[in-house]
Design a protein around this motif. Structure first.
Motif, mmCIF file in Angstrom:
data_model
loop_
_atom_site.group_PDB
_atom_site.id
_atom_site.type_symbol
_atom_site.label_atom_id
_atom_site.label_comp_id
_atom_site.label_asym_id
_atom_site.label_seq_id
_atom_site.Cartn_x
_atom_site.Cartn_y
_atom_site.Cartn_z
ATOM 1 N N UNK A 99 -30.364 -15.916 -30.664
ATOM 2 C CA UNK A 99 -29.855 -14.778 -29.906
ATOM 3 C C UNK A 99 -29.418 -13.644 -30.830
ATOM 4 N N UNK A 100 -29.753 -12.423 -30.455
ATOM 5 C CA UNK A 100 -29.348 -11.276 -31.252
ATOM 6 C C UNK A 100 -27.871 -10.941 -31.070
ATOM 7 N N UNK A 101 -27.190 -11.604 -30.131
ATOM 8 C CA UNK A 101 -25.729 -11.489 -30.051
ATOM 9 C C UNK A 101 -25.099 -11.972 -31.363
ATOM 10 N N UNK A 102 -25.737 -12.944 -32.017
ATOM 11 C CA UNK A 102 -25.208 -13.507 -33.258
ATOM 12 C C UNK A 102 -25.229 -12.494 -34.394
ATOM 13 N N UNK A 103 -26.089 -11.483 -34.284
ATOM 14 C CA UNK A 103 -26.269 -10.521 -35.366
ATOM 15 C C UNK A 103 -25.713 -9.151 -35.011
ATOM 16 N N UNK A 104 -24.925 -9.083 -33.930
ATOM 17 C CA UNK A 104 -24.328 -7.815 -33.527
ATOM 18 C C UNK A 104 -25.337 -6.816 -33.002
ATOM 19 N N UNK A 105 -26.494 -7.307 -32.569
ATOM 20 C CA UNK A 105 -27.571 -6.426 -32.127
ATOM 21 C C UNK A 105 -27.820 -6.496 -30.630
ATOM 22 N N UNK A 106 -26.905 -7.131 -29.873
ATOM 23 C CA UNK A 106 -27.126 -7.302 -28.438
ATOM 24 C C UNK A 106 -25.803 -7.278 -27.692
ATOM 25 N N UNK A 107 -25.883 -6.930 -26.408
ATOM 26 C CA UNK A 107 -24.726 -6.980 -25.523
ATOM 27 C C UNK A 107 -25.213 -7.150 -24.098
ATOM 28 N N UNK A 108 -24.447 -7.887 -23.305
ATOM 29 C CA UNK A 108 -24.681 -7.963 -21.863
ATOM 30 C C UNK A 108 -23.744 -6.968 -21.217
ATOM 31 N N UNK A 109 -24.290 -6.035 -20.436
ATOM 32 C CA UNK A 109 -23.499 -4.900 -19.965
ATOM 33 C C UNK A 109 -23.750 -4.606 -18.493
ATOM 34 N N UNK A 110 -22.858 -3.810 -17.933
ATOM 35 C CA UNK A 110 -23.054 -3.145 -16.648
ATOM 36 C C UNK A 110 -22.539 -1.727 -16.822
ATOM 37 N N UNK A 111 -23.193 -0.765 -16.200
ATOM 38 C CA UNK A 111 -22.786 0.626 -16.328
ATOM 39 C C UNK A 111 -22.256 1.122 -14.992
ATOM 40 N N UNK A 112 -21.038 1.603 -14.989
ATOM 41 C CA UNK A 112 -20.424 2.069 -13.750
ATOM 42 C C UNK A 112 -21.220 3.238 -13.176
ATOM 43 N N UNK A 113 -21.540 3.144 -11.887
ATOM 44 C CA UNK A 113 -22.293 4.189 -11.214
ATOM 45 C C UNK A 113 -23.795 4.064 -11.326
ATOM 46 N N UNK A 114 -24.274 3.057 -12.041
ATOM 47 C CA UNK A 114 -25.717 2.856 -12.212
ATOM 48 C C UNK A 114 -26.035 1.399 -11.901
ATOM 49 N N UNK A 115 -26.957 1.156 -10.996
ATOM 50 C CA UNK A 115 -27.290 -0.220 -10.643
ATOM 51 C C UNK A 115 -27.950 -0.923 -11.814
ATOM 52 N N UNK A 116 -27.828 -2.249 -11.828
ATOM 53 C CA UNK A 116 -28.453 -3.021 -12.886
ATOM 54 C C UNK A 116 -29.956 -2.842 -12.908
ATOM 55 N N UNK A 117 -30.559 -2.793 -11.733
ATOM 56 C CA UNK A 117 -32.015 -2.653 -11.677
ATOM 57 C C UNK A 117 -32.457 -1.303 -12.205
ATOM 58 N N UNK A 118 -31.723 -0.239 -11.873
ATOM 59 C CA UNK A 118 -32.090 1.083 -12.380
ATOM 60 C C UNK A 118 -31.960 1.140 -13.902
ATOM 61 N N UNK A 119 -30.878 0.583 -14.425
ATOM 62 C CA UNK A 119 -30.682 0.568 -15.876
ATOM 63 C C UNK A 119 -31.802 -0.208 -16.552
ATOM 64 N N UNK A 120 -32.120 -1.380 -16.035
ATOM 65 C CA UNK A 120 -33.168 -2.224 -16.605
ATOM 66 C C UNK A 120 -34.514 -1.510 -16.574
ATOM 67 N N UNK A 121 -34.838 -0.884 -15.450
ATOM 68 C CA UNK A 121 -36.111 -0.183 -15.311
ATOM 69 C C UNK A 121 -36.212 0.977 -16.297
ATOM 70 N N UNK A 122 -35.115 1.707 -16.471
ATOM 71 C CA UNK A 122 -35.131 2.836 -17.398
ATOM 72 C C UNK A 122 -35.326 2.363 -18.836
ATOM 73 N N UNK A 123 -34.633 1.298 -19.219
ATOM 74 C CA UNK A 123 -34.785 0.776 -20.580
ATOM 75 C C UNK A 123 -36.229 0.322 -20.807
ATOM 76 N N UNK A 124 -36.824 -0.318 -19.819
ATOM 77 C CA UNK A 124 -38.218 -0.741 -19.942
ATOM 78 C C UNK A 124 -39.130 0.449 -20.184
ATOM 79 N N UNK A 125 -38.849 1.591 -19.552
ATOM 80 C CA UNK A 125 -39.695 2.772 -19.713
ATOM 81 C C UNK A 125 -39.632 3.336 -21.123
ATOM 82 N N UNK A 126 -38.565 3.033 -21.857
ATOM 83 C CA UNK A 126 -38.424 3.554 -23.214
ATOM 84 C C UNK A 126 -39.309 2.813 -24.209
ATOM 85 N N UNK A 127 -39.673 1.567 -23.901
ATOM 86 C CA UNK A 127 -40.507 0.752 -24.780
ATOM 87 C C UNK A 127 -39.916 0.693 -26.187
ATOM 88 N N UNK A 128 -38.603 0.424 -26.234
ATOM 89 C CA UNK A 128 -37.894 0.511 -27.511
ATOM 90 C C UNK A 128 -37.217 -0.773 -27.950
#
Length: 326
Positions: free
Chosen positions: A151-180
């Motif tokens: 897990x990249x949590x072990x290396x300080x490179x990951x986090x499980x998050x929620x963003x106030x005012x933004x649904x989880x699905x919208x956030x996930x979909x937007x991140x996928x569009x970045x291909x990053x």
């Protein structure tokens, strides 16, 4: 402006349209004045300090750890483009990094969170799970939780998050569009896993955690400290997702772009053709100084090859995240 100031970000691309104005001789002075204003604006924009990452917001990120209550508005990048150690220390505290931990939170992850918060106009980012020690991660695995051994949590490179005012699905979909980067979506809790590893995505039904995909060093990961560099600068490299030591790294690698070599890479201070990394500390101490003669390049990757491989399942080489040298 530099092309890299607007990285490809899926739906978030800058679009300009419209017909050019009709020019007439009697408005020459007005045109000259307008052109001068545009040039001044362009010069001021180019001269403005930029962050060291391709995806980065305004330099301030609003966070709260749901378990500890620690958080606030953290300015991790100054107007001059510096990243103060005091801000890094505060970020580590918020993400739950113990003072004696071997690593802190990756600034690339913080910059990405800032970028997402600004682009999606979200409220505070709620940190459900930040840094994990090896013991904590193994405890989650014994409980049958969705925690990978690498897990990249072990290396300080990951986090499980929620963003106030933004649904989880919208956030996930937007991140996928970045291909990053990596993005996992957990529908029942609306929590999104975000990491700055390779581009990939999943949900709770497609994690494949139970398959232990990273065993036998199969998912070795090479990351640079920054995205943007200048000739003559040091590039600090980290080799992660190592499950078994030692790992042999060849001293000589390549800077590659679009499949072709741009320049040679020789690790600093290495006296042998095959460097044996025997501990996580050694895997975080790789350095390459960019020669001043390297031609300007964008979206290039550093490629390192492996020697004395412990397992045939190990890759023969690995590429870093994209970097620019200008």
């Amino acid at each position: 402006m530099r092309p890299e100031a607007f990285p490809d970000a899926g739906r978030d691309l800058l679009k300009v349209s419209g017909r050019p104005p009709a020019y007439r001789p009697f408005v020459r002075r007005r045109i000259v004045g307008a052109v001068g204003a545009v040039l001044l604006l362009s010069c001021s924009t180019v001269a403005a300090p930029a962050g060291r990452f391709f995806l980065e917001g305004d330099g301030t990120v609003h966070l709260i750890n749901v378990r500890t209550g620690a958080g606030g508005a953290i300015r991790y990048r100054t107007p001059r483009g510096d990243y103060p150690p005091s801000a890094r220390k505060r970020l580590n505290e918020i993400f739950g990094v113990p003072p004696d931990a071997p690593v802190g939170m990756a600034l690339r992850l913080i910059a990405l969170l800032d970028y997402l918060q600004d682009r999606l106009h979200g409220g505070r980012i709620r940190i459900i799970s930040g840094y994990r020690s090896p013991g904590d991660n193994e405890a989650l695995r014994r409980q049958g939780r969705l925690a990978a051994r690498t897990s990249l949590h072990l290396e300080g490179m990951a986090a499980d998050i929620a963003m106030e005012g933004v649904s989880g699905h919208r956030l996930w979909t937007f991140v996928r569009s970045l291909d990053c980067c990596g993005a996992g979506y957990y529908r029942q809790t609306q929590v999104v896993h975000l990491d700055v590893g390779p581009s990939r995505f999943w949900d709770e039904t497609t994690t494949r955690v139970e398959q232990d995909l990273g065993a036998k060093n199969r998912l070795l990961l090479l990351r640079t400290e920054w995205d943007r560099y200048r000739p003559g600068e040091e590039v600090r490299l980290t080799l992660g997702r190592i499950t078994d030591y030692p790992v042999g790294v060849r001293r000589d690698g390549q800077l590659v772009h679009a499949g072709g070599a741009v320049a040679g890479v020789r690790l600093d201070g290495v006296q042998t053709d095959c460097l044996l990394l025997r501990s996580p500390g050694a895997a975080r101490a790789l350095v390459w100084t960019i020669p001043k003669a390297v031609p300007p390049t964008t979206r290039a990757r550093i490629r390192l090859s492996f020697c004395q491989r412990l397992f045939p399942e190990m890759p023969e080489a690995t590429d870093s995240n994209p970097i620019s040298v200008r």
